[in-house]
Design a protein around this motif. Structure first.
Motif, PDB file in Angstrom:
ATOM      1  N   VAL A  99      43.557 -17.396 -60.329  1.00  0.00           N
ATOM      2  CA  VAL A  99      44.951 -16.974 -60.504  1.00  0.00           C
ATOM      3  C   VAL A  99      45.008 -15.617 -61.193  1.00  0.00           C
ATOM      4  O   VAL A  99      45.695 -14.693 -60.722  1.00  0.00           O
ATOM      5  N   ALA A 100      44.282 -15.450 -62.286  1.00  0.00           N
ATOM      6  CA  ALA A 100      44.310 -14.185 -63.030  1.00  0.00           C
ATOM      7  C   ALA A 100      43.824 -13.027 -62.160  1.00  0.00           C
ATOM      8  O   ALA A 100      44.425 -11.943 -62.147  1.00  0.00           O
ATOM      9  N   ALA A 101      42.753 -13.260 -61.415  1.00  0.00           N
ATOM     10  CA  ALA A 101      42.211 -12.196 -60.562  1.00  0.00           C
ATOM     11  C   ALA A 101      43.180 -11.854 -59.433  1.00  0.00           C
ATOM     12  O   ALA A 101      43.361 -10.679 -59.096  1.00  0.00           O
ATOM     13  N   ARG A 102      43.822 -12.870 -58.856  1.00  0.00           N
ATOM     14  CA  ARG A 102      44.741 -12.627 -57.741  1.00  0.00           C
ATOM     15  C   ARG A 102      45.996 -11.897 -58.211  1.00  0.00           C
ATOM     16  O   ARG A 102      46.507 -11.029 -57.504  1.00  0.00           O
ATOM     17  N   VAL A 103      46.506 -12.229 -59.383  1.00  0.00           N
ATOM     18  CA  VAL A 103      47.686 -11.545 -59.914  1.00  0.00           C
ATOM     19  C   VAL A 103      47.400 -10.055 -60.068  1.00  0.00           C
ATOM     20  O   VAL A 103      48.192  -9.198 -59.655  1.00  0.00           O
ATOM     21  N   ALA A 104      46.252  -9.720 -60.664  1.00  0.00           N
ATOM     22  CA  ALA A 104      45.882  -8.311 -60.832  1.00  0.00           C
ATOM     23  C   ALA A 104      45.732  -7.617 -59.474  1.00  0.00           C
ATOM     24  O   ALA A 104      46.175  -6.474 -59.290  1.00  0.00           O
ATOM     25  N   GLU A 105      45.130  -8.322 -58.525  1.00  0.00           N
ATOM     26  CA  GLU A 105      44.907  -7.745 -57.198  1.00  0.00           C
ATOM     27  C   GLU A 105      46.215  -7.456 -56.482  1.00  0.00           C
ATOM     28  O   GLU A 105      46.412  -6.374 -55.913  1.00  0.00           O
ATOM     29  N   LEU A 107      49.290  -7.140 -57.722  1.00  0.00           N
ATOM     30  CA  LEU A 107      50.095  -6.119 -58.383  1.00  0.00           C
ATOM     31  C   LEU A 107      49.630  -4.728 -57.958  1.00  0.00           C
ATOM     32  O   LEU A 107      50.449  -3.840 -57.701  1.00  0.00           O
ATOM     33  N   GLY A 108      48.336  -4.546 -57.866  1.00  0.00           N
ATOM     34  CA  GLY A 108      47.819  -3.271 -57.381  1.00  0.00           C
ATOM     35  C   GLY A 108      48.183  -3.018 -55.934  1.00  0.00           C
ATOM     36  O   GLY A 108      48.474  -1.880 -55.532  1.00  0.00           O
ATOM     37  N   LEU A 109      48.192  -4.075 -55.125  1.00  0.00           N
ATOM     38  CA  LEU A 109      48.518  -3.955 -53.706  1.00  0.00           C
ATOM     39  C   LEU A 109      49.919  -3.406 -53.492  1.00  0.00           C
ATOM     40  O   LEU A 109      50.159  -2.633 -52.560  1.00  0.00           O
ATOM     41  N   GLY A 127      63.698  -0.765 -57.252  1.00  0.00           N
ATOM     42  CA  GLY A 127      62.564  -0.692 -56.341  1.00  0.00           C
ATOM     43  C   GLY A 127      61.347  -1.405 -56.879  1.00  0.00           C
ATOM     44  O   GLY A 127      60.601  -2.059 -56.134  1.00  0.00           O
ATOM     45  N   GLN A 128      61.118  -1.304 -58.198  1.00  0.00           N
ATOM     46  CA  GLN A 128      59.982  -2.003 -58.804  1.00  0.00           C
ATOM     47  C   GLN A 128      60.177  -3.513 -58.759  1.00  0.00           C
ATOM     48  O   GLN A 128      59.217  -4.266 -58.546  1.00  0.00           O
ATOM     49  N   ARG A 129      61.427  -3.965 -58.948  1.00  0.00           N
ATOM     50  CA  ARG A 129      61.685  -5.404 -58.846  1.00  0.00           C
ATOM     51  C   ARG A 129      61.414  -5.913 -57.435  1.00  0.00           C
ATOM     52  O   ARG A 129      60.915  -7.026 -57.256  1.00  0.00           O
ATOM     53  N   GLN A 130      61.735  -5.086 -56.440  1.00  0.00           N
ATOM     54  CA  GLN A 130      61.446  -5.504 -55.070  1.00  0.00           C
ATOM     55  C   GLN A 130      59.937  -5.598 -54.856  1.00  0.00           C
ATOM     56  O   GLN A 130      59.452  -6.482 -54.135  1.00  0.00           O
ATOM     57  N   ARG A 131      59.180  -4.725 -55.497  1.00  0.00           N
ATOM     58  CA  ARG A 131      57.721  -4.801 -55.413  1.00  0.00           C
ATOM     59  C   ARG A 131      57.195  -6.067 -56.097  1.00  0.00           C
ATOM     60  O   ARG A 131      56.235  -6.687 -55.628  1.00  0.00           O
ATOM     61  N   ILE A 132      57.835  -6.447 -57.207  1.00  0.00           N
ATOM     62  CA  ILE A 132      57.441  -7.690 -57.887  1.00  0.00           C
ATOM     63  C   ILE A 132      57.696  -8.891 -56.969  1.00  0.00           C
ATOM     64  O   ILE A 132      56.863  -9.797 -56.847  1.00  0.00           O
TER      65      ILE A 132
END
Length: 308
Positions: A99-105, A107-109, A127-132
């Motif tokens: 989970v931790a690794a996928r969240v970081a991955e 977010l970068g994507l 725009g950042q919220r849409q990315r979230i």
């Protein structure tokens, strides 16, 4: 909803366009429900959703993800971004280290920084919220992504960034995408195919370029003619010179014929027998087929020979 016949292939983006009230968002919600529709049949990954057990439906929800028009309405303001993105992973019982690794991955994507994981949604722009919201949907590696007007509330520069992101996800190849939009420019930018919805019915479908450059249904022509352009003389799509008064028939009215006929410019130019056909026969699916994957539900499509 009736006569909505859609198929989206893996790695493909199908845009669903039409006026407000045409049934675009309703179509997305019907798919997202993963339940038997009142009419017809919905298949996801080749499975009839009406035959899914509760456990199977729960597993299926991991591969069908939804991104709403207003991202803030779907982001819990009490949780930091990292927890928001991790939530679907935890629901699907991913191991904590993954989970931790996928969240970081992820977010970068979507173009966010690792330190953004500890911030709360109110700290971010639209725009950042849409990315979230996109990061959360992509976290579980979905096979079908449902996008409901994901850029309509954003200003021009931010919209361009989100559209570029969606286009890059397509090239990965990413999941199959069903993309609802009023913005035909956005559709041209990211979609492979387009389906035009009017009053709960799909009236035309095909590749984006061929539908936009050679629209056959009068409703499609009207949608394209309404798009403002810098140089109208350079536009290949002809505009209708006279549009009769009145609106389209409501769902349930005139079910025996074409629902668009009461505001169809072509209908006013038809002869008696042709008019009767529009009044009595619902255009089939497909009524006119123009090559693989292209059809027009109209008895007298523009520029095409009538099929009897």
């Amino acid at each position: 909803m009736e006569r909505v016949d859609l198929e989206v292939g893996y790695g493909e983006t199908l845009a669903l366009v039409g006026e407000s009230g045409a049934g675009k968002s309703t179509t997305l919600l019907e798919v997202m429900a993963l339940a038997a529709p009142r009419h017809g049949r919905i298949e996801v990954l080749g499975r009839d959703v009406s035959a899914l057990s509760r456990a199977e439906a729960r597993r299926m929800r991991a591969v069908v993800q939804y991104v709403p028009q207003d991202p803030m309405s779907s982001l819990d303001p009490r949780l930091p971004v990292g927890d928001i993105v991790a939530e679907p992973l935890l629901v699907q019982r991913w191991p904590a280290d993954r989970v931790a690794a996928r969240v970081a991955e992820v977010l970068g994507l979507v173009g966010l920084r690792p330190r953004d994981a500890s911030a709360y949604p109110h700290r971010f722009s639209g725009g950042q919220r849409q990315r979230i919201a996109l990061a959360r949907a992509l976290a579980v590696e979905p096979e079908l992504l449902l996008l409901d007007e994901p850029v309509s509330a954003l200003d021009v520069s931010v919209r361009a960034g989100i559209l570029d992101l969606l286009r890059r996800l397509r090239e990965d190849p990413g999941p199959a995408c069903l993309f609802v939009s009023h913005d035909l420019g956005a559709v041209r930018h990211i979609a492979d195919r387009v389906a035009v919805l009017h009053s709960g019915r799909v009236v035309e479908t095909g590749g984006v370029r061929e539908v936009f450059e050679r629209p056959g249904h009068p409703y499609t022509r009207a949608l394209l003619a309404a798009v403002p352009v810098p140089d109208p003389a350079a536009v290949a799509v002809p505009t209708e010179s006279s549009v009769p008064r009145g609106g389209p028939l409501a769902v349930g009215e005139g079910a025996a014929g074409c629902r668009f006929r009461t505001c169809c410019p072509a209908f006013t130019r038809l002869e008696g027998g042709q008019r009767v056909r529009c009044e009595r026969e619902v255009p089939g699916v497909p009524d006119i087929s123009v090559g693989r994957g292209r059809w027009i539900a109209c008895h007298f499509p523009a520029g095409l020979v009538e099929r009897r």
